[in-house]
Design an enzyme around this catalytic site. Structure first.
Site, PDB file in Angstrom:
ATOM      1  CD  GLU A   1      -2.798  -1.249   2.442  1.00  0.00           C
ATOM      2  OE1 GLU A   1      -3.876  -1.854   2.381  1.00  0.00           O
ATOM      3  OE2 GLU A   1      -2.341  -0.750   3.508  1.00  0.00           O
TER       4      GLU A   1
ATOM      5  CD  GLU B   1      -4.148  -6.114   2.433  1.00  0.00           C
ATOM      6  OE1 GLU B   1      -4.882  -5.390   3.152  1.00  0.00           O
ATOM      7  OE2 GLU B   1      -2.903  -6.109   2.492  1.00  0.00           O
TER       8      GLU B   1
END
Length: 564
Positions: free
Chosen positions: A363, A492
């Protein structure tokens, strides 16, 4: 006169009994009657070898130079060498021992593959060896059988006959030389595997084969975010279990496969086990442990995503190396560190087949910034886009199957927003159709996570507002990438436990079914946390990693229905 003669004799006796190395009153012993250790084989170095020996008189270990001396013969070249032990002081006579000088350990430099044939290349052994023996196994720690005896000491490669393309092949090489009718064999090389068969398919095809994936969260990715409480010399076990999950086992991954998941995403933090600039060398034991866990999934014939996780700058500049803002010098250093880590990862896994996917970043974002989760600023996205050419270049140059390895490229913060998706620039690639885009989508956020007052426990497939949140989140990535032939993986997604199992199951089935219908593939986030054992616990857990049993089986069943 008698007194003078007596004094002279006494002086002679004293002189004799104080000769260095001789103990007064002690009887001398023959050195050959004592226990003399066997000398192990010595590897050829090109220099005279002088291994030590251990000589014992009962429980007493004698001292070289005081109780005996050593002299060597024929102790430079490959063959039989000798050592002569000569007694000294209280020890007399001589004894002799022989030892073997064998070829140095062979180093295998490369293993390449063409179809079902493997070419094993090694470095020429010093010492004018007579030949090499190549050993082969289909199990890394299994029995190695002789594959070929190369009877030419100048030859440094061999191409095998056809081997089973459905198995992994491991090789070891050893040098040998015959001297005076006896064969002297060196140590076998370290084990190297040949490249696995790699299906040269498109990224779209590969992603379409994935049913549904599962995340091994909060294990190998455990980190201190650069705070410093995890020292780089911690044991592998402590590095892995620092966030309270037990060490990963093969049984864990077996349970995941048995539940219906066809793929595993393995988040890993690397800088916590790496040295400093300029090389950022990853500890061998950490690389070995990550490899072991990857192999758990490989043994189950699962797709595997391996990444760099939690390495963003958190304000400390220790293990938090990767910056997406800052001065040009800081960005340049971050890019160098990033390249060094990926060069090592890529080299270690270069023989794996197409089911091992590399994900460049998790991320990527500026921690704590206003735009952290909304797509970043134009400058931050520009910096992020500088990372991916480095990633692709490092992997492609590492050899083996990495010239065509599938690579995942993540949006800023893994965000699904149009800002993040449209700001992502796919890097140029020497391999065609091998890039996959990665996003994370915990939507609707108020249902999936939100710990604040806006949180809700309710979700229904019959409520258009609930379903629209999922549809809207995925639309930008669909429009820019999937609709144009670039596959997207939702690396995710997940939902925390709020005592709302039925709502979670309804959400899970709809989410996966809708995403799959649009061409996405989903990986459930599982951090192993199923109960509130500490403040701020995020209840994204499903698999009990101690018992290998899944909690909330109704949600798991719903995921599998959605994935059909």
């Amino acid at each position: 006169m008698k007194k003078k003669l007596l004094s002279a004799v006494l002086a002679m006796v004293i002189a004799v009994t104080t000769i260095p190395g001789i103990t007064a009153g002690a009887a001398t012993k023959k050195i050959s009657s004592l226990s003399i250790s066997k000398i192990s084989d010595q590897s050829y170095t090109g220099k005279a070898l002088k291994p030590s020996v251990t000589v014992k008189d009962g429980s007493k270990t004698l001292k070289s130079g005081t109780d005996y001396t050593l002299s060597y013969g024929n102790n430079k070249n490959i063959g039989k060498a000798s050592v002569k032990i000569t007694g000294k002081g209280n020890y007399t006579g001589t004894a002799s021992k022989t030892f073997n000088i064998v070829p140095a350990k062979t180093t295998v430099s490369e293993i390449t593959r063409s179809g079902q044939k493997f070419t094993i290349s090694w470095k020429k052994s010093a010492g004018s060896v007579g030949g090499y023996k190549i050993y082969h196994s289909t199990e890394k720690d299994g029995e190695y059988k002789l594959l070929k005896n190369v009877k030419d000491g100048s030859q440094t490669s061999y191409t095998s006959k056809k081997l089973d393309e459905n198995k992994t092949h491991y090789f070891r090489v050893t040098a040998y030389k015959k001297v005076d009718g006896k064969t002297y064999t060196g140590a076998r090389s370290d084990v190297l595997s040949g490249p696995r068969a790699f299906r040269d398919i498109t990224a779209e095809k590969l992603v379409s084969e994935i049913k549904i994936g599962w995340n091994l969260g909060n294990s190998l990715d455990a980190t201190d975010f650069g705070e410093g409480w995890m020292s780089s010399d911690l044991s592998v076990a402590k590095l892995e279990t620092a966030w309270s999950n037990p060490a990963v086992t093969k049984a864990n991954i077996d349970a995941v496969k048995a539940a219906g998941f066809s793929a595993v995403r393995i988040p890993v933090s690397w800088f916590k086990a790496a040295g400093g600039a300029p090389n950022y060398t990853i500890r061998a034991d950490w690389m070995a442990r990550v490899t072991e866990v990857v192999d758990y999934a490989v043994a189950n014939d699962m797709y595997v995503i391996l990444n760099i996780h939690h390495e963003e700058y958190h304000g400390y500049g220790k293990t938090d190396r990767l910056r997406f803002d800052g001065t040009e010098a800081q960005i340049t250093e971050s890019l160098n560190a990033y390249r060094k880590i990926w060069e090592q990862i890529a080299d270690n896994f270069k023989t794996y087949d197409e089911k091992l996917i590399f994900e460049g970043l998790n991320e990527p974002r500026v921690i704590g910034s206003k735009e952290e989760w909304s797509g970043g600023t134009a400058k931050q996205r520009e910096i992020l886009n500088r990372y991916y050419p480095v990633f692709v270049d490092a992997v492609r140059k590492s050899g083996g199957n990495n010239d065509k390895r599938f690579l995942m490229i993540t949006t800023y913060g893994a965000s699904t927003t149009a800002t993040a998706v449209n700001g992502l620039v796919l890097p140029k690639d020497t391999a065609a159709n091998k890039l996959i885009v990665s996003i994370h989508a915990y939507v609707p956020y108020t249902f999936c996570y939100d710990p604040d007052s806006g949180s809700t426990t309710k979700w229904s497939a019959s409520n258009s507002a609930d379903t629209k949140a999922i549809q809207d989140a995925l639309q930008p990535a669909y429009d820019k990438f999937i609709a144009k032939g670039v596959p997207v993986i939702i690396g995710e997604f997940g939902v925390v436990h709020k005592n709302n199992a039925s709502a979670r199951a309804a959400w899970a089935e709809y989410y996966v079914s809708y995403a799959n219908s649009k061409g996405f593939r989903c990986f459930l986030w599982d951090n192993g946390v199923t109960s509130v054992d500490y403040e701020g616990a995020e209840l994204f857990g499903f698999l009990n990693r101690k018992t290998n049993k899944f909690a909330f089986t109704g949600v798991i069943d719903a995921l599998m229905r959605g994935a059909k």
